[in-house]
Design a protein around this motif. Structure first.
Motif, PDB file in Angstrom:
ATOM      1  N   LEU A 122       0.856  -1.182   0.000  1.00 44.61           N
ATOM      2  CA  LEU A 122       0.000   0.000   0.000  1.00 44.61           C
ATOM      3  C   LEU A 122       0.894   1.234   0.000  1.00 44.61           C
ATOM      4  O   LEU A 122       1.781   1.370   0.838  1.00 44.61           O
ATOM      5  CB  LEU A 122      -0.886  -0.005   1.250  1.00 44.61           C
ATOM      6  N   VAL A 123       0.655   2.127  -0.952  1.00 45.38           N
ATOM      7  CA  VAL A 123       1.383   3.399  -1.031  1.00 45.38           C
ATOM      8  C   VAL A 123       0.362   4.523  -0.923  1.00 45.38           C
ATOM      9  O   VAL A 123      -0.480   4.697  -1.813  1.00 45.38           O
ATOM     10  CB  VAL A 123       2.176   3.521  -2.336  1.00 45.38           C
ATOM     11  N   GLY A 127       1.614  13.007   2.270  1.00 49.08           N
ATOM     12  CA  GLY A 127       0.946  13.975   3.135  1.00 49.08           C
ATOM     13  C   GLY A 127      -0.232  13.416   3.895  1.00 49.08           C
ATOM     14  O   GLY A 127      -0.679  14.018   4.888  1.00 49.08           O
ATOM     15  N   LEU A 128      -0.765  12.260   3.468  1.00 49.63           N
ATOM     16  CA  LEU A 128      -1.865  11.624   4.191  1.00 49.63           C
ATOM     17  C   LEU A 128      -1.306  10.670   5.244  1.00 49.63           C
ATOM     18  O   LEU A 128      -0.224  10.106   5.071  1.00 49.63           O
ATOM     19  CB  LEU A 128      -2.787  10.863   3.229  1.00 49.63           C
ATOM     20  N   SER A 129      -2.055  10.468   6.315  1.00 54.30           N
ATOM     21  CA  SER A 129      -1.536   9.717   7.458  1.00 54.30           C
ATOM     22  C   SER A 129      -2.027   8.277   7.537  1.00 54.30           C
ATOM     23  O   SER A 129      -1.683   7.565   8.476  1.00 54.30           O
ATOM     24  CB  SER A 129      -1.907  10.441   8.761  1.00 54.30           C
ATOM     25  N   TYR A 130      -2.823   7.820   6.572  1.00 55.43           N
ATOM     26  CA  TYR A 130      -3.361   6.461   6.633  1.00 55.43           C
ATOM     27  C   TYR A 130      -2.241   5.434   6.545  1.00 55.43           C
ATOM     28  O   TYR A 130      -1.292   5.596   5.774  1.00 55.43           O
ATOM     29  CB  TYR A 130      -4.365   6.237   5.500  1.00 55.43           C
ATOM     30  N   CYS A 184      -6.438   8.138  -3.345  1.00 55.06           N
ATOM     31  CA  CYS A 184      -5.991   8.240  -1.955  1.00 55.06           C
ATOM     32  C   CYS A 184      -4.724   7.416  -1.748  1.00 55.06           C
ATOM     33  O   CYS A 184      -3.866   7.757  -0.939  1.00 55.06           O
ATOM     34  CB  CYS A 184      -7.100   7.746  -1.033  1.00 55.06           C
ATOM     35  N   CYS A 185      -4.621   6.326  -2.523  1.00 55.64           N
ATOM     36  CA  CYS A 185      -3.473   5.433  -2.405  1.00 55.64           C
ATOM     37  C   CYS A 185      -3.371   4.569  -3.649  1.00 55.64           C
ATOM     38  O   CYS A 185      -4.287   4.535  -4.480  1.00 55.64           O
ATOM     39  CB  CYS A 185      -3.600   4.552  -1.159  1.00 55.64           C
ATOM     40  N   LEU A 186      -2.265   3.844  -3.762  1.00 56.04           N
ATOM     41  CA  LEU A 186      -2.050   2.883  -4.837  1.00 56.04           C
ATOM     42  C   LEU A 186      -1.720   1.522  -4.234  1.00 56.04           C
ATOM     43  O   LEU A 186      -1.199   1.427  -3.122  1.00 56.04           O
ATOM     44  CB  LEU A 186      -0.871   3.306  -5.727  1.00 56.04           C
ATOM     45  N   LEU A 187      -2.036   0.465  -4.976  1.00 60.14           N
ATOM     46  CA  LEU A 187      -1.557  -0.872  -4.650  1.00 60.14           C
ATOM     47  C   LEU A 187      -0.516  -1.241  -5.690  1.00 60.14           C
ATOM     48  O   LEU A 187      -0.802  -1.257  -6.889  1.00 60.14           O
ATOM     49  CB  LEU A 187      -2.714  -1.879  -4.660  1.00 60.14           C
ATOM     50  N   ILE A 202       6.394   2.800   1.032  1.00 56.33           N
ATOM     51  CA  ILE A 202       5.473   1.726   1.416  1.00 56.33           C
ATOM     52  C   ILE A 202       4.867   2.027   2.779  1.00 56.33           C
ATOM     53  O   ILE A 202       5.572   2.129   3.786  1.00 56.33           O
ATOM     54  CB  ILE A 202       6.197   0.364   1.437  1.00 56.33           C
ATOM     55  N   SER A 203       3.544   2.179   2.814  1.00 58.14           N
ATOM     56  CA  SER A 203       2.832   2.419   4.070  1.00 58.14           C
ATOM     57  C   SER A 203       2.518   1.111   4.787  1.00 58.14           C
ATOM     58  O   SER A 203       2.459   1.061   6.014  1.00 58.14           O
ATOM     59  CB  SER A 203       1.533   3.181   3.799  1.00 58.14           C
TER      60      SER A 203
END
Length: 344
Positions: A122-123, A127-130, A184-187, A202-203
């Motif tokens: 998950l990327v 700036g987002l905190s998820y 919001c994000c990428l896989l 990588i989140s």
């Protein structure tokens, strides 16, 4: 220096490796080149990069215009002969997940290189905190062009939406981080991020309980001309045994199910060097995420033939549980509709 046995009128003093033109593809080809030079330091090697149709068409999802062969055809032509301004090449370095399980008669899979982390990642937008998919708010848009990923997303996270995103790794990240981005994000495959030095983006690594990865993901496949003993000898030196057993089993499962990179089949494999046991978990899921079949198997596997037999038998277990029905009901027009609208 190791000696390479020659078979036929081939120049043993040089070797040309072919790859796609993307930054990641060139990095992966360089990984293979360095493995060759470690074994044969006096061998002259050269990288030849080619832009394939899959690289050129960025506005369509792969399942709509050819699937895996888009990454291989132009390069395979160069394995046979010089074309245009390009010299004939001796081997092609692929992301193994992009290699068809059925190769043209003139070619064969010479070897499989040691696998990087095969998981998806998950990327999150800069700036987002998820930190996880579960953290994302209702209706958040996840960028992915993979039917396998989007189907599992719909199955496990029905509160999310998704939308196709194409382009090389850097292009996708630019689309994600654009201030006006809808994503919001990428896989993405963790291996590509790691190899390009972008692991800091990588989140979250997605384990089996969240997402099964693609067949062959994280591994590199080397394609050669069939019967080319010169190249086979080199491949025997640079291949990775454990990765080979895992990936041959995965590819056999996919081939038995008659699936390509555009069908929702996911796997996860572990091989124990101590017990020689191969464990594979596998999943077939409908494109809307509402119907799925999972099966697992563990057996002692020590040869490539045993690995392929293992994969085929696990595939049959999936079929016995209804996997073929799910795959037969896939409607690619419906997939296109779902991916374009981001249904949830």
């Amino acid at each position: 220096m190791n000696q390479i046995e020659q078979s036929g009128p081939i120049d043993c003093s040089s070797l040309k490796l072919g790859s796609r033109k993307s930054a990641l593809a060139i990095i992966q080809a360089e990984i293979v080149r360095q493995l060759i030079l470690k074994e044969y330091p006096e061998l002259e090697t050269k990288l030849v990069s080619v832009s394939t149709l899959g690289d050129q068409v960025q506005n369509k999802a792969l399942f709509t215009f050819g699937g895996k062969s888009l990454w291989t055809k132009e390069l395979e032509m160069l394995l046979l002969e010089s074309v245009g301004g390009f010299d004939q090449i001796d081997m092609i370095v692929h992301s193994l997940k992009d290699m068809p399980t059925h190769l043209p008669d003139e070619f064969e899979l010479g070897c499989i290189i040691e696998r990087e982390d095969p998981r998806d990642a998950l990327v999150v937008q800069d700036g987002l905190s998820y930190k996880s998919l579960a953290d994302l708010p209702e209706g958040a848009v996840v960028g992915t062009s993979s039917v396998r990923r989007s189907a599992q997303l719909l199955k496990n996270f029905p509160h999310l939406k998704f939308k196709s995103v194409r382009g090389n790794l850097q292009t996708r990240l630019r689309k994600l981080d654009d201030p006006d981005s809808e994503y919001c994000c990428l896989l993405l495959a963790a291996a590509g991020l790691i190899r390009t030095g972008l692991q800091h983006r990588i989140s979250m690594y997605l384990n089996d309980d969240v997402m099964y990865h693609s067949v062959g993901q994280g591994a590199l496949g080397v394609e050669i001309r069939k019967g080319d003993q010169f190249m086979k000898n080199i491949c025997e030196k640079i291949g990775h045994r454990t990765t080979t057993l895992r990936c041959l089993a995965e590819r056999a499962l996919l081939r038995y199910l008659e699936g390509g990179c555009s069908v929702p089949i996911g796997v996860s494999t572990i091989y124990s060097e101590d017990t020689k046991e191969l464990t594979m978990n596998s999943l077939v899921v409908s494109c809307n995420g509402r119907d799925s079949v999972t099966e697992s198997m563990t057996e002692v596997v020590t040869t490539e033939e045993q690995a392929e037999d293992f994969g085929e038998r696990l595939a049959q277990k999936l079929i016995d549980q209804g996997a073929k029905r799910i795959l037969d009901e896939i409607n690619f027009n419906k997939i296109k509709e779902i991916k374009e609208e981001g249904l949830h």
